[in-house]
Design a protein around this motif. Sequence first.
Motif, PDB file in Angstrom:
ATOM      1  N   HIS A   1      11.494  95.253  61.724  1.00 11.55           N
ATOM      2  CA  HIS A   1      10.706  96.477  61.628  1.00 11.55           C
ATOM      3  C   HIS A   1      11.216  97.288  60.450  1.00 11.55           C
ATOM      4  N   THR A   2      10.309  98.019  59.805  1.00 11.02           N
ATOM      5  CA  THR A   2      10.633  98.729  58.570  1.00 11.02           C
ATOM      6  C   THR A   2      10.477 100.230  58.772  1.00 11.02           C
ATOM      7  N   PHE A   3      11.445 100.996  58.214  1.00  9.32           N
ATOM      8  CA  PHE A   3      11.402 102.455  58.245  1.00  9.32           C
ATOM      9  C   PHE A   3      11.923 102.968  56.910  1.00  9.32           C
ATOM     10  N   CYS A   4      11.640 104.248  56.631  1.00  4.54           N
ATOM     11  CA  CYS A   4      12.200 104.868  55.429  1.00  4.54           C
ATOM     12  C   CYS A   4      13.721 104.896  55.525  1.00  4.54           C
ATOM     13  N   LYS A   5      14.374 104.821  54.405  1.00 11.14           N
ATOM     14  CA  LYS A   5      15.836 104.852  54.388  1.00 11.14           C
ATOM     15  C   LYS A   5      16.353 106.155  54.987  1.00 11.14           C
ATOM     16  N   THR A   6      15.738 107.269  54.623  1.00 13.94           N
ATOM     17  CA  THR A   6      16.194 108.567  55.164  1.00 13.94           C
ATOM     18  C   THR A   6      15.973 108.652  56.668  1.00 13.94           C
ATOM     19  N   CYS A   7      14.904 108.053  57.178  1.00 13.53           N
ATOM     20  CA  CYS A   7      14.635 108.079  58.631  1.00 13.53           C
ATOM     21  C   CYS A   7      15.711 107.304  59.386  1.00 13.53           C
ATOM     22  N   ILE A   8      16.105 106.144  58.837  1.00 10.15           N
ATOM     23  CA  ILE A   8      17.154 105.356  59.482  1.00 10.15           C
ATOM     24  C   ILE A   8      18.473 106.106  59.443  1.00 10.15           C
ATOM     25  N   GLU A   9      18.783 106.741  58.324  1.00 10.61           N
ATOM     26  CA  GLU A   9      20.041 107.494  58.219  1.00 10.61           C
ATOM     27  C   GLU A   9      20.085 108.639  59.218  1.00 10.61           C
ATOM     28  N   GLN A  10      18.961 109.271  59.484  1.00  8.67           N
ATOM     29  CA  GLN A  10      18.911 110.345  60.479  1.00  8.67           C
ATOM     30  C   GLN A  10      19.220 109.801  61.878  1.00  8.67           C
ATOM     31  N   LEU A  11      18.724 108.615  62.196  1.00  6.05           N
ATOM     32  CA  LEU A  11      19.030 108.003  63.499  1.00  6.05           C
ATOM     33  C   LEU A  11      20.520 107.727  63.624  1.00  6.05           C
ATOM     34  N   VAL A  12      21.109 107.184  62.550  1.00  5.33           N
ATOM     35  CA  VAL A  12      22.538 106.869  62.576  1.00  5.33           C
ATOM     36  C   VAL A  12      23.365 108.141  62.707  1.00  5.33           C
ATOM     37  N   ASN A  13      23.004 109.177  61.974  1.00  7.16           N
ATOM     38  CA  ASN A  13      23.753 110.439  62.017  1.00  7.16           C
ATOM     39  C   ASN A  13      23.641 111.098  63.387  1.00  7.16           C
ATOM     40  N   LYS A  14      22.490 111.016  64.010  1.00  9.52           N
ATOM     41  CA  LYS A  14      22.313 111.617  65.334  1.00  9.52           C
ATOM     42  C   LYS A  14      23.203 110.932  66.358  1.00  9.52           C
ATOM     43  N   GLY A  15      23.313 109.604  66.296  1.00 12.68           N
ATOM     44  CA  GLY A  15      24.197 108.901  67.214  1.00 12.68           C
ATOM     45  C   GLY A  15      25.651 109.243  66.995  1.00 12.68           C
ATOM     46  N   GLU A  16      26.047 109.419  65.723  1.00 12.28           N
ATOM     47  CA  GLU A  16      27.437 109.765  65.422  1.00 12.28           C
ATOM     48  C   GLU A  16      27.759 111.191  65.863  1.00 12.28           C
ATOM     49  N   GLU A  17      26.794 112.116  65.777  1.00 12.89           N
ATOM     50  CA  GLU A  17      27.041 113.495  66.204  1.00 12.89           C
ATOM     51  C   GLU A  17      27.288 113.562  67.704  1.00 12.89           C
ATOM     52  N   LYS A  18      26.550 112.788  68.486  1.00 11.39           N
ATOM     53  CA  LYS A  18      26.751 112.777  69.939  1.00 11.39           C
ATOM     54  C   LYS A  18      28.043 112.081  70.318  1.00 11.39           C
ATOM     55  N   GLY A  19      28.537 111.207  69.439  1.00 11.36           N
ATOM     56  CA  GLY A  19      29.790 110.505  69.727  1.00 11.36           C
ATOM     57  C   GLY A  19      29.670 109.502  70.847  1.00 11.36           C
ATOM     58  N   LYS A  20      28.467 109.075  71.155  1.00  9.38           N
ATOM     59  CA  LYS A  20      28.268 108.169  72.293  1.00  9.38           C
ATOM     60  C   LYS A  20      27.886 106.762  71.849  1.00  9.38           C
ATOM     61  N   PHE A  21      27.420 106.590  70.589  1.00  9.58           N
ATOM     62  CA  PHE A  21      26.884 105.307  70.201  1.00  9.58           C
ATOM     63  C   PHE A  21      27.615 104.774  68.973  1.00  9.58           C
ATOM     64  N   LYS A  22      27.940 103.495  69.024  1.00 11.89           N
ATOM     65  CA  LYS A  22      28.454 102.795  67.868  1.00 11.89           C
ATOM     66  C   LYS A  22      27.361 101.936  67.252  1.00 11.89           C
ATOM     67  N   PHE A  23      26.157 102.078  67.728  1.00 15.11           N
ATOM     68  CA  PHE A  23      25.021 101.318  67.244  1.00 15.11           C
ATOM     69  C   PHE A  23      23.768 102.148  67.515  1.00 15.11           C
ATOM     70  N   ILE A  24      22.635 101.709  66.953  1.00 14.28           N
ATOM     71  CA  ILE A  24      21.359 102.388  67.199  1.00 14.28           C
ATOM     72  C   ILE A  24      20.394 101.390  67.806  1.00 14.28           C
ATOM     73  N   ASN A  25      19.287 101.916  68.331  1.00 18.05           N
ATOM     74  CA  ASN A  25      18.235 101.078  68.870  1.00 18.05           C
ATOM     75  C   ASN A  25      16.993 101.258  68.020  1.00 18.05           C
TER      76      ASN A  25
END
Length: 619
Positions: free
Chosen positions: A29-53
């Motif tokens: 599946h394809t997404f904008c680079k900035t959209c993917i980075e926002q998903l990664v940053n959101k998971g890191e802010e919560k401190g709960k995920f070492k991966f994304i879905n």
Amino acid sequence: MATSSVEDELICALCLEIYSDPRLLPCYHTFCKTCIEQLVNKGEEKGKFKFINCPLCRSTIKSTEFPSNIYIQTRVTFNNKITKCDLCESDENITVKCIDCDQFLCENCSSVHRKIKTCKDHKVIEYTKSETLNENPTFKITKNSFCTIHKEEILRFHCIQCEEPVCRDCKITSHDGHKFEDLQNRVQNASDWISSYSNGIDLEVGYISNKVHSILNLKNELDKHVLVVQQSLNDAEEQLCREVKEGCAKIRSEINQLKDEQVSVINEKKIELDALISKMTIKKRYIDSVVSSGTDSDIVMYKKQMSKGTDICMSTSKLVIHMPTYSADRSIIKLGQIMEKQISLQLEPKVKLKNAFLINIMNKSVSAIRLRNKDEALITFRSDAWNQGSRVKNVLAYYSSGIVKESYFLPPQMDLLIDKHGRIYFYEDRLKHIEGGLSVYLKPDEENKTENIYPCKRPVSMETLSNGDFIILDIENKLSRINFDKKIQICSFEEGHLTSPISVASGRDNKIWVADPGSGQVIAFNNDGKLQFKFDVCKTSTLISQKSRPNSICFCKAFNVAIVADSLNNCIFTISEDGRSAEIILDETLESPSCVACTDNILWVCDKRNRISIYEILI
């Protein structure tokens, strides 16, 4: 928001805009680079995920590096129609774009662009329009691949041992002694392998499509089977309904037959009683004629005759009726059975009035009766207007003749207790404390002092057990058993069974009976506070059809029955010790009986007019 003219394939599912630097996830599946980075940053802010879905398929993505989607990028590049070259501004057909220079070029400018030394490693996209309308246009990226170590050297060879492209200098230095082949040959082999892999995907999709088709066929078979089963159930339902209707008709016939038999019994008893009334009436008429018209000798002789002869009486004092009832077994589909419920109609009095007197005290009403013996009782009064700590004549001792024996200067009482030693326990508010408590009454010559104070809420009703323990029902509907001498609570009763209790009584084996007018039931507990049964007289006696209001209860140990005052139905009824049957013993001359008390076979009853009636129980 992207316009509707843009193809859906070029719209990012997250930002809903045309792709900006589209990146490919491992799930394709394809997404904008900035959209993917926002998903990664959101998971890191919560401190709960070492991966994304993946937002679309929810696949787990553990990688943090995502390659560009070349196909989508080229489609986005030529999405808008370009009319002029960015260099010469000619109107020739524009088929090339340099990604690095961000310029659309015509064919001439594109040739010049390739010859410029500084542009030789730029990424260039060439657009070729399809000759047929049904085929999509093709996009191809052209770029000379240069070595990352030797910047001026083009990658021309493929190292078989290291499986990577190399330049001429790398071939004789870091890859010396390795086997090589021309990079173009490797590209052709890789293209053939990818094409074969793509064909395999087509075969796999075809196989899975066949599976889907098979599943749909299976669903159709399931639907057909369910229809057959439902039709069978409909047929069984119709058959059962016919059988139930036939069975019910048979049961109705049997019930009517049993009813006719019992009506015959009732009619026969009525004829017997009518004949008895006729005989008694004739006898009375003859007696009256003898007294009024007979001679002295006739009267004396007839008195002698009557004293020797047998009196006219009923052949039986009880009429037993078998009431047909029906019980269905609901655990399985089948008809129930007819049962007979025996109802006894007593044809003679159950109580005998011994005396009655009226208590007339202004602004006070009787709240409880406590019997000392058959001929003496303490009667407590409550008042709507009274002051805390006040002591007036709120408890009076009456003889059964209606004469006041003595008065007690105590606060208004809902109930009081007399223990086996004759001591009187009453409730009194504590002026210095929030709660009041139970006290033992001392004689007036001891200056009305009290002792053995037990803190508690105001009791609505109290009772003593055979071992001396107290049962207290307080104004918060809490029922508890206490040891007054040790000042400890033995147990509290099971909650959730009482709605609005008002009176308690102690039976044999210290069973606790509670009159609960709120629920219309009498509730029995054992001496440990465990529920034994709930009794509703309306479900037992056909003579009480409306809701019952049991507002006072006592226990007659002479006959082992609980005696209940029902103010709503203006009657007094008894309940058997096992809680299975009830019998009305008094339903005449009563006006909302409010209090009952019993000792041996003597029953004291008070009604709403403060009239005390004393009966002898004959049952």
